[in-house]
Design a protein around this motif. Sequence first.
Motif, short mmCIF file in Angstrom:
data_model
loop_
_atom_site.label_atom_id
_atom_site.label_comp_id
_atom_site.label_asym_id
_atom_site.label_seq_id
_atom_site.Cartn_x
_atom_site.Cartn_y
_atom_site.Cartn_z
N ALA A 23 -17.45 -22.81 -26.89
CA ALA A 23 -16.74 -21.71 -26.25
C ALA A 23 -17.61 -20.58 -26.04
N GLU A 28 -14.10 -23.92 -21.62
CA GLU A 28 -12.57 -23.37 -21.49
C GLU A 28 -11.57 -24.02 -22.12
N SER A 29 -11.62 -25.22 -22.09
CA SER A 29 -10.65 -26.18 -22.58
C SER A 29 -11.17 -27.37 -23.44
N ILE A 41 -15.77 -27.39 -18.54
CA ILE A 41 -16.33 -25.94 -18.33
C ILE A 41 -16.30 -26.01 -16.65
N ASP A 171 -7.10 -19.98 -19.63
CA ASP A 171 -7.46 -21.07 -18.68
C ASP A 171 -6.92 -20.84 -17.31
N GLN A 194 -2.30 -15.02 -17.57
CA GLN A 194 -3.70 -15.41 -18.15
C GLN A 194 -4.40 -14.38 -18.77
#
Length: 275
Positions: A23, A28-29, A41, A171, A194
């Motif tokens: 991270a 991002e996930s 990413i 995200d 977001q």
Amino acid sequence: MDFIELKVTVPPDFSDILIAELAEIGFESFLDTDYGVDGYIPAHLFDEQQVASITEKYSHLTAITYTFSIIKRRNWNEEWEKSYEPIIIGNQCLVRASFHDGLGTYPYEIIINPKMSFGTGHHETTALMLENQLAISHTGKRVLDVGCGTGILAIMACKRGAAKVDAFDIDEWAVENSRENFELNSCNTATIQQGTIREVKLAPNYDIVLANINRNVLLDEIPVYATLLPAGGKLLLSGFYEKDIADIESLASTQGFSKREQRIKQPWASLVFEK
């Protein structure tokens, strides 16, 4: 925009550490897997040398290897359609994709067409959260879905009769995907933003907070959740291992929460607290 999918083989005890490290360099996930962790990413932000440095940092402590590949955004639907099967949660809720039909009648039906977002009900933590939601009243409640992924938990809240549902995720794809899934499920009471919990605009308080995130984020944000829940408010948590329960429960108790429910789908766990 294309994404890099990083597949890291690492023991479960190092998954949280690895996620925190990735991270920091822009991933991002994340998705916990049977072999370790998958991370995503944007391709233009990917630096293999940074990944190599992270894995080298821990190589003397544990076995750790990785591979990576490019995922074309336009091909994502084709890939998940190959393996996405409908599931039943608690004999009450059918979770399916828009191309599934003729699957019987259930009190609740959720349609999820995922992009890169986490949360189709297939992962144990998502299933645990949905089971917890089926066990508590949402009627007329104001609900917050933290790190919403596909928006599946927010959708369940809508279908369970919530008066208003706020959701957010850091995200971009998750936000876009949640909007699409809200529309598919006619969730007119749900909104999506977001950002992080400290960036988005939230209501002064909520009746229910849903957070299916990793252990480190939960330990950082539980004090924030406490400020959003009045006495009697419910906090539903998952995204962590059974071994993490003691740490999470200890922190939650300092914030005025009492444990009401605990569910396990090894090695994953979920907790329900009341303020």
